[in-house]
Write an enzyme that holds these catalytic residues in place. Structure first.
Site, PDB file in Angstrom:
ATOM      1  N   LEU A 188      11.677 -20.461  -3.266  1.00  0.00           N
ATOM      2  CA  LEU A 188      10.604 -19.562  -2.857  1.00  0.00           C
ATOM      3  C   LEU A 188       9.396 -19.731  -3.776  1.00  0.00           C
ATOM      4  CD1 LEU A 188       9.560 -17.021  -1.258  1.00  0.00           C
ATOM      5  CD2 LEU A 188      10.602 -15.649  -3.084  1.00  0.00           C
ATOM      6  N   ASP A 236       0.832  -1.203   0.000  1.00  0.00           N
ATOM      7  CA  ASP A 236       0.000   0.000   0.000  1.00  0.00           C
ATOM      8  C   ASP A 236       0.871   1.259   0.000  1.00  0.00           C
ATOM      9  OD1 ASP A 236      -2.307   1.471   0.004  1.00  0.00           O
ATOM     10  OD2 ASP A 236      -2.614   1.348   2.166  1.00  0.00           O
ATOM     11  N   HIS A 246       3.170   3.271  -8.808  1.00  0.00           N
ATOM     12  CA  HIS A 246       3.165   1.832  -9.081  1.00  0.00           C
ATOM     13  C   HIS A 246       4.442   1.406  -9.801  1.00  0.00           C
ATOM     14  CE1 HIS A 246      -0.937   1.502  -7.720  1.00  0.00           C
ATOM     15  NE2 HIS A 246      -1.320   2.457  -8.539  1.00  0.00           N
TER      16      HIS A 246
END
Length: 627
Positions: free
Chosen positions: A490, A381, A398
């Site tokens: 991962l 956020d 972004h």
């Protein structure tokens, strides 16, 4: 529609006759041994499975040799596993030897075995990454020792494990052939349910052969609904219980293969193939239903007339569909594309690069394994506010946040985190203005194209709905999923067009369908049942939920998985973070006391916050966490 850059030659799809024959061998070349290998694959396909052969005839001629090679290879593995002239251990050894030989053959570019020779040539010529087939082959190897399934869930996992990788190779083949939106699917669940129907139809058809070998590849959950049928089947007795079981399973298989949404948005050529395949499967199920006691003696087959009623009009429709689209002719065999690596056997794990170090040179804190979270989920956020504070348009935030996301992946790899989930685009974010949404999607395209984690041990997964997303983005995400699914480091899950309540609603709908189909007792549904029907049923619960940007809410993010998560909120805007902030969040997690309902005096053993042995967790790592 197609790129004009130098590359494979393109040709219009041949319509019939001599031109079809010439185009067929354009995909192979003039090597007599290679042509003989492909002819062998074609002959085996036509002899052993006429329906499969008929379906392959619906694709352009230049693609057919590759389809024959894929089918023949899958069948060769199955034949070795089913050869009961030798014991189970020997069958498993033969399957393992075939897999190892394939790895060697792909690395060298040829083979002395004709089926592997054709498959290797297909992989090189069409630039297919057949390493994804290792999982399916490993399942077949285990099948050599026999299989028993307690319930539908274990049966589905087995069936999808054997079928999905091979179907994915065909999907990739259509992509490489330039078939537009090849095998474009609106819902992944529709696709996998269809494959469940394929597998169940195959088992019902081959019931007599399997029983003769002592195999019963049906879940105990289905058999238990008809007391006595398992014993009857083992003794090849056709009883009322057996008849009721067969009737119930053919009804279920027919429902699974009848998926009207399967071809939505798909290129018309593959759509005709799938529609025809579904029709042939239903005809096969009709034959199973009509067989009666003979089902236990010989495999039933639909009549020639029933098959012709489906195949003949399909040929006309497919010819029209493919005449509208030029299809890529693969590269000549001599020009081996360097992008196709040698495939390694499962036991030999590929070597991956280490992530680039942080510019400061800082290293991750030393966190004992028993205090590390398994799964960290992040709400990224503050991108828009970061941009606004700098007088920039929101979409620049972004773009700046992309670097932070890469940093988190690098930091997760360095500290040894197993699962990292990033909330990238929610279903509610579509309310934002078109410019911001367009910028987010452009950034996604760039990341998928550049893919900065190619040389790292990162498995990529996408969580969300395809609706409203551009199809090129969906196709690219699916491709990244397929090409990284065997990586074991991962697991990076990106939530794109995701909503938590929507996820639970979809799981509830899937449960309702199973209750409707008689697979589940509604009064016996458990939390585990619902969890198994979530879109990503193997996603572990979230240990730590971290949100940047100073907001303190969870925003419909993974509500099922975060029920017991530790919550961690920080004021930094997302573009201001790097891997050290992830390390700090994990350090904070190690200091939390996680009780999972226990009292403060009796925390759950082995979780962060419990009293560690002297000189271990409390003394190691916490002082190293960046402040």
């Amino acid at each position: 529609m197609f790129s004009t850059s130098p590359g494979p030659r393109r040709s219009a799809v041949p319509r019939a006759g001599r031109r079809t024959t010439r185009s067929l061998w354009e995909a192979v070349g003039d090597d007599p041994a290679l042509r003989a290998a492909y002819r062998l694959c074609r002959a085996r396909t036509k002899r052993q499975d006429p329906a499969e052969y008929a379906l392959i005839q619906l694709v352009p001629a230049v693609m057919r040799p590759a389809c024959w090679a894929l089918w023949a290879a899958a069948n060769a593995i199955d034949d070795l596993a089913d050869d009961h002239s030798v014991d189970a251990e020997r069958r498993a050894e033969r399957v393992g030897a075939w897999i190892a030989a394939l790895d060697h053959d792909v690395a060298t570019g040829s083979s002395t075995d004709p089926v592997r020779r054709a498959l290797v040539d297909t992989a090189w010529r069409w630039r297919l990454d057949i390493s994804g087939l290792h999982g399916a082959m490993a399942v077949v190897r285990r099948d050599s020792h026999g299989q028993r399934f307690a319930d539908w869930n274990s049966w589905r996992a087995w069936g999808r494990g054997t079928l999905l990788p091979w179907f994915d190779q065909v999907r990739d083949l259509f992509d490489k052939a330039g078939a537009g939106v090849a095998l474009r699917l609106d819902r992944q669940e529709v696709y996998t349910t269809f494959l469940d129907g394929v597998r169940l139809t195959d088992i019902l058809t081959d019931l007599s052969a399997d029983l003769a070998q002592g195999d019963l590849l049906l879940p105990g959950q289905a058999l238990d609904r008809f007391p006595g049928c398992e014993d009857d089947l083992s003794h090849l007795r056709w009883s009322p219980a057996t008849a009721a079981l067969v009737t119930d399973l053919t009804r279920l298989a027919r429902a699974w293969v009848t998926q009207p949404a399967l071809a939505h948005g798909m290129h018309p050529g593959p759509a005709v193939v799938l529609d025809t395949m579904a029709g042939l499967l239903r005809a096969q199920l009709d034959a199973v239903d009509a067989a009666g006691p003979a089902l236990l003696r010989t495999p039933p087959r639909p009549s020639v007339a029933a098959t012709a009623r489906l195949v003949v009009p399909a040929r006309a429709r497919s010819a029209l569909a493919w005449s509208l689209t030029p299809v890529t002719v693969p590269r000549p065999r001599e020009a081996r594309p360097p992008a196709v690596p040698a495939q390694s056997p499962p036991a030999r794990r590929p070597v991956f690069d280490r992530p680039p170090p942080h510019p400061s040179g800082e290293q991750p804190p030393r966190i004992p394994a028993d205090r590390m979270p398994t799964h960290v989920a992040v709400i990224m956020d503050g991108n828009g506010r970061w941009a606004r504070h700098r007088g920039l348009p929101r979409h620049e935030g972004h773009r700046a946040g992309r670097a932070a996301a890469r940093e988190m992946v690098y930091g997760a790899l360095e500290i040894g985190l197993r699962h990292l989930t990033l909330y990238t685009l929610s279903t509610e974010n579509w309310k934002r203005d078109d410019e911001e949404i367009g910028a987010i999607l452009d950034i996604l395209r760039e990341e998928l194209e550049d893919y900065p984690f190619q040389d790292l041990d990162v498995r990529v997964r996408w969580h969300g709905r395809p609706e409203r997303l551009p199809q090129d983005v969906v196709d690219s995400m699916r491709l990244r999923e397929r090409t990284t699914r065997d990586r074991t480091g991962l697991t990076l899950t990106t939530c794109i067009n995701y909503g938590g309540r929507d996820e639970i609603t979809r799981a509830a709908a899937a449960l309702a369908r199973r209750v409707r189909d008689g697979e589940l007792d509604p009064d016996a549904i458990s939390e585990e049942d619902l969890a198994r029907h979530l879109p990503l049923p193997d996603m572990p619960d979230v240990d730590l939920l971290w949100r940047t940007g100073a907001e303190q809410r969870v925003s419909n993010f993974l509500p099922w998985h975060t029920s017991y998560a530790e919550l961690y909120f920080t004021p930094d805007h997302w573009p201001e973070t790097d891997r050290r902030h992830l390390w700090q969040a994990i350090g904070e997690y190690t200091r939390r006391q996680r009780r999972h309902g226990a009292s403060a005096d009796s925390p759950v053993p082995g979780t962060p916050g419990t009293a560690p042995p002297s000189g271990t967790a409390e003394d190691v790592g916490t002082s190293d966490v960046p402040g």
